[in-house]
Design an enzyme around this catalytic site. Structure first.
Site, short mmCIF file in Angstrom:
data_model
loop_
_atom_site.label_atom_id
_atom_site.label_comp_id
_atom_site.label_asym_id
_atom_site.label_seq_id
_atom_site.Cartn_x
_atom_site.Cartn_y
_atom_site.Cartn_z
N HIS A 4 -4.23 -4.49 -3.07
CA HIS A 4 -4.93 -4.00 -1.26
C HIS A 4 -4.70 -2.46 -1.29
O HIS A 4 -4.66 -1.95 -0.53
CB HIS A 4 -3.92 -4.78 -0.34
CG HIS A 4 -3.58 -6.20 -0.69
ND1 HIS A 4 -2.64 -6.99 0.42
CD2 HIS A 4 -4.70 -6.82 -1.10
CE1 HIS A 4 -2.62 -8.24 -0.23
NE2 HIS A 4 -3.67 -8.26 -1.15
N ILE A 21 0.72 -1.32 0.21
CA ILE A 21 -0.47 0.52 -0.12
C ILE A 21 1.06 1.56 -0.01
O ILE A 21 0.38 2.27 -0.41
CB ILE A 21 -1.33 -0.11 1.39
CG1 ILE A 21 -0.51 0.20 2.17
CG2 ILE A 21 -1.94 -1.77 1.03
CD1 ILE A 21 -1.16 0.26 3.71
N1 APR Z 1 14.27 -9.25 -0.37
C1 APR Z 1 13.75 -9.84 -0.40
N2 APR Z 1 12.29 -10.93 -0.08
C2 APR Z 1 12.63 -9.83 1.07
C3 APR Z 1 12.77 -8.61 1.68
C4 APR Z 1 14.26 -8.42 1.45
N3 APR Z 1 15.00 -7.71 1.56
N4 APR Z 1 12.72 -8.93 3.21
C5 APR Z 1 11.41 -9.71 3.25
N5 APR Z 1 11.67 -10.83 2.15
C6 APR Z 1 10.30 -11.55 1.97
C7 APR Z 1 10.58 -12.53 3.07
O1 APR Z 1 11.59 -13.55 3.16
C8 APR Z 1 9.15 -12.84 3.42
O2 APR Z 1 9.22 -13.77 2.52
O3 APR Z 1 9.29 -10.96 1.79
C9 APR Z 1 8.98 -11.59 2.56
C10 APR Z 1 6.97 -10.20 3.62
O4 APR Z 1 6.30 -11.20 3.63
P1 APR Z 1 4.78 -10.88 3.97
O5 APR Z 1 5.25 -10.27 5.06
O6 APR Z 1 3.78 -11.84 4.39
O7 APR Z 1 4.04 -9.55 3.24
P2 APR Z 1 3.33 -9.73 1.74
O8 APR Z 1 3.98 -11.55 2.07
O9 APR Z 1 3.65 -8.83 1.32
O10 APR Z 1 1.55 -9.49 2.49
C11 APR Z 1 0.71 -9.72 2.01
O11 APR Z 1 -0.63 -9.81 3.90
O12 APR Z 1 -1.20 -8.75 6.07
C12 APR Z 1 -0.96 -8.79 4.52
O13 APR Z 1 -2.27 -7.23 3.16
C13 APR Z 1 -1.29 -7.43 3.72
O14 APR Z 1 0.01 -7.39 1.75
C14 APR Z 1 0.21 -7.14 2.82
C15 APR Z 1 -0.62 -9.59 2.75
#
Ligand code: APR
Length: 235
Positions: free
Chosen positions: A105, A89
Site C-alpha cells: 500500500h 505505510i
Molecule cells: N498485536 C497483534 N495484533 C494486533 C495488535 C497487537 N498488538 N493490535 C491490533 N492487532 C490486530 C487487530 O486484532 C486487528 O485484527 O491487528 C488487526 C488490525 O486490523 P486493521 O486495523 O484492519 O489493519 P489492517 O488489517 O492492516 O488494515 C488493512 O486497510 O485501511 C486499510 O490500507 C489500510 O493497510 C490498511 C488495510
C-alpha cells in the site's frame, strides 16, 4: 524454507502507530478510511495531505518493536527465502533491519508526482504543495495506495505466494483485499499457514494454525520456535 510474511497495522500497534479498525476514533471528525480515497483527495486535497502529513511526522516519534526485530532476525537466517509483504505505510520493518520488504500500500516517506510519475524519498509536509524535485510542478501526493487503487507489485507478490512453503499473517484484520486472500493462494499451493493476531480475523478459519495475542510476544516466540526447529518446518 520459502516464506512469505504478511503484516498489517497490528504489528506496529505496540510501537504507537494506530490501527485502522480497532478504535472508533475519528481524525478531525473524519473516518480515516473515508480520507484514504482518490475521491477525498479530489474533493479536499488539503485535508487528505494534512492527514498523511501528520502520520508522516508521527513516524519520527515511534520505534520498531520486538515483532519487527524478530522478523529481521528471521531474514538474517532465511535471506532471499523470506519476503515480508506489508500493508503498512510506516517504515518500521526497515528500521528494524529488514531488507526484503514489499509495501503493498505504498510508503508514507515517499512522494509521487502525478505529473511526471516520479517518486521521491519524502519526510516533509506536502500540504504546502512543494515542487516536484524532477519536474518542478506542484502536484505531489502521498505515495500510498488508496481504496479503489491498485496495490503495488502484485506480480511479485503472486510469484512469492505461489512458490512459498510457509505463509504467515501478522496483525491484520483480513478485511481488505487482495491481502485478505493471500492465505488462500498459499494454501492452494500446500504451504503451511500460520496466523498471529490479537483477535480472530475475517480469515482465521483459513489458517492451519491461528494464535492469539500481542505481536511483541507472539512473533518473537514463533520465530524462536521456527529457528530452533532446525528444518524451519515446525511451527
Ligand atoms: N498485536 C497483534 N495484533 C494486533 C495488535 C497487537 N498488538 N493490535 C491490533 N492487532 C490486530 C487487530 O486484532 C486487528 O485484527 O491487528 C488487526 C488490525 O486490523 P486493521 O486495523 O484492519 O489493519 P489492517 O488489517 O492492516 O488494515 C488493512 O486497510 O485501511 C486499510 O490500507 C489500510 O493497510 C490498511 C488495510
Amino acid at each position: 524454507m520459502r516464506t512469505v510474511v504478511l503484516t498489517g497495522a497490528g504489528i506496529s500497534a505496540e510501537s504507537g502507530v494506530p490501527t485502522f479498525r480497532d478504535e472508533d476514533g475519528l481524525w478531525e471528525g473524519h473516518d480515516p478510511m473515508a480520507v484514504a480515497t482518490p475521491e477525498a483527495f479530489d474533493d479536499d486535497p488539503d485535508l487528505v495531505q494534512r492527514f498523511y502529513d501528520q502520520r508522516r511526522a508521527a513516524l519520527t516519534r515511534v520505534e520498531p518493536n520486538a515483532a519487527h526485530r524478530a522478523l529481521a532476525r528471521l531474514e538474517d537466517v532465511l535471506g532471499d527465502d523470506l519476503l515480508v509483504v506489508t500493508q503498512n505505510i510506516d517504515d518500521l520493518h526497515e528500521r528494524a533491519g529488514s531488507i526484503r520488504v514489499h509495501h503493498l500500500h505504498g510508503r508514507l516517506r515517499s512522494a509521487w508526482c502525478t505529473v511526471c510519475d516520479s517518486r521521491h524519498p519524502w519526510t516533509e509536509p506536502l500540504v504546502d504543495q512543494p515542487g516536484c524535485p524532477a519536474c518542478g510542478r506542484a502536484r505531489l501526493r502521498p505515495d500510498v495506495v488508496w481504496f479503489g487503487e491498485v496495490p503495488y507489485g502484485m506480480d511479485l507478490v503472486h510469484e512469492a505466494l505461489f512458490s512459498c512453503e510457509l505463509f504467515v499473517s501478522i496483525g491484520t484484520s483480513g478485511m481488505v483485499y487482495p491481502a485478505a486472500a493471500f492465505v488462500q493462494y498459499a494454501a492452494a499451493r500446500d504451504a503451511r499457514t500460520v496466523e498471529l493476531n490479537l483477535d480472530a480475523s475475517e480469515s482465521s478459519t483459513d489458517f492451519e494454525v491461528s494464535r492469539r495475542g500481542l505481536a511483541t510476544e507472539l512473533v518473537p516466540a514463533w520465530v524462536e520456535e521456527l529457528l530452533a526447529s532446525g528444518d524451519l518446518g515446525q511451527q
